[in-house]
Design an enzyme around this catalytic site. Sequence first.
Site, PDB file in Angstrom:
ATOM      1  N   CYS A  84      -1.287 -16.735   1.676  1.00 34.19           N
ATOM      2  CA  CYS A  84      -1.826 -15.428   2.069  1.00 34.19           C
ATOM      3  C   CYS A  84      -2.946 -15.543   3.090  1.00 34.19           C
ATOM      4  O   CYS A  84      -3.387 -14.521   3.640  1.00 34.19           O
ATOM      5  CB  CYS A  84      -2.345 -14.689   0.834  1.00 34.19           C
ATOM      6  N   ILE A 210       3.923  -4.623  -2.434  1.00 38.99           N
ATOM      7  CA  ILE A 210       4.784  -5.415  -1.550  1.00 38.99           C
ATOM      8  C   ILE A 210       4.838  -4.680  -0.216  1.00 38.99           C
ATOM      9  O   ILE A 210       5.131  -3.488  -0.173  1.00 38.99           O
ATOM     10  CB  ILE A 210       6.189  -5.568  -2.156  1.00 38.99           C
ATOM     11  N   LYS A 330      -5.258  -3.749  -1.699  1.00 34.69           N
ATOM     12  CA  LYS A 330      -4.849  -2.905  -2.816  1.00 34.69           C
ATOM     13  C   LYS A 330      -4.182  -1.618  -2.363  1.00 34.69           C
ATOM     14  O   LYS A 330      -3.171  -1.203  -2.946  1.00 34.69           O
ATOM     15  CB  LYS A 330      -6.097  -2.583  -3.672  1.00 34.69           C
ATOM     16  N   HIS A 334      -0.421  -5.509   1.803  1.00 35.56           N
ATOM     17  CA  HIS A 334      -0.596  -6.947   1.954  1.00 35.56           C
ATOM     18  C   HIS A 334       0.682  -7.608   2.473  1.00 35.56           C
ATOM     19  O   HIS A 334       1.392  -8.272   1.722  1.00 35.56           O
ATOM     20  CB  HIS A 334      -0.997  -7.538   0.601  1.00 35.56           C
TER      21      HIS A 334
END
Length: 388
Positions: A84, A210, A330, A334
Amino acid sequence: MTGVRIAGVGLTHFGEHPERTGRDLFAEASATAFDDAGVDRDDVDSLYYGNFMGELSEHQGHQGPLMAEAAGIRAPATRYESACASSGAAVRQAVKDLRNGEEDVVLVGGAERMNNLGTAGTTEALAIAADDLYEVRAGMTFPGAYALMARAYFERYGGSHEDLAHVAVKNHEHALPNEFAQYQREITVEEALDAPTVADPLSLYDACPITDGASAAVLVSEDYADEHDVDAPVAVTGTGQGGDRMALQGREYLARTPAAERAAEEAYADAGVDATDLDLAEVHDCFTIAEVLALEALDFYAPGEAVGAARRGETTRDGDLPVNLSGGLKAKGHPVGATGTSQVVEMTRLLRGDHPNSDAVPDADRGVTHNAGGTVASTTVHVLEVSR
């Protein structure tokens, strides 16, 4: 050694784009960044591109030259992979090479396509950022891993799921005016607490979604900016990177993130600042507990004190330290390989005054971005400043 300026930035909308490819998403983000920068594509020396799961989600490796073509440049291109933190690592390398004079103009960014795999497929793909031998084969997923970190934190320092719910509520509120955010809707503490459990003590609203999306930034040396009269008021003045053991059972701490602590210490020393000099932060809140751990690693709070920060109103848009005014992972979303650069993009917009939440920080001069890979086995931290 020359300084580094952010000449232009670009994002796609973060969300579900099942009909679009990664190259299509990055083409959009990079085109926006070039338009913002006013820099000729022929002047680009290199592309540094972050992507994590392209082989799994699009059956596509060797993405560097592919994305250079999508961006309309002919420069050498390299893909960076650090889970990430992939494009955070790409930004760091770009800053280092611009400073030492190896490059004058670098296009940096990232993209990820995830929704086409579905929830189960994406969960499986993300899991390869954990230790396959000692974690994945035992059934570990990242919701489970962060749940273990949350439980360890609560046991050592106190805190509750309600404290974490306030983090989720805050970040959803921040995302409301952000046109690039995946979730532009409010939630309540009660909704967060009543949501289905994902991995105790974490529930659905403790987890980021997602996401498909792309981000890009045109970074230039100060010498180039001066020579070409480029309007680039925001500079990257500090960069740092830290690492830790891959598997949780090999860590000295579960309720702290030493990789982020080391990255922050390096970035702060590089910029000549400390945490008290910073006005706002964009941190890697893949789960609500991750924001808490990040704020302590960045030295905004002592261990055990950040868990109540959102509940106390300290990290809201009206607080003393606004955190994740973009909506964070959040609520903004992401898309793994795009996240590190997207934090730099959002911080640049906030400091320039052209972000929808810039009115919350009208006098802000300095901010920090924090991008983490896996269970914070990899971390990059960047300090951005307005150059007066």
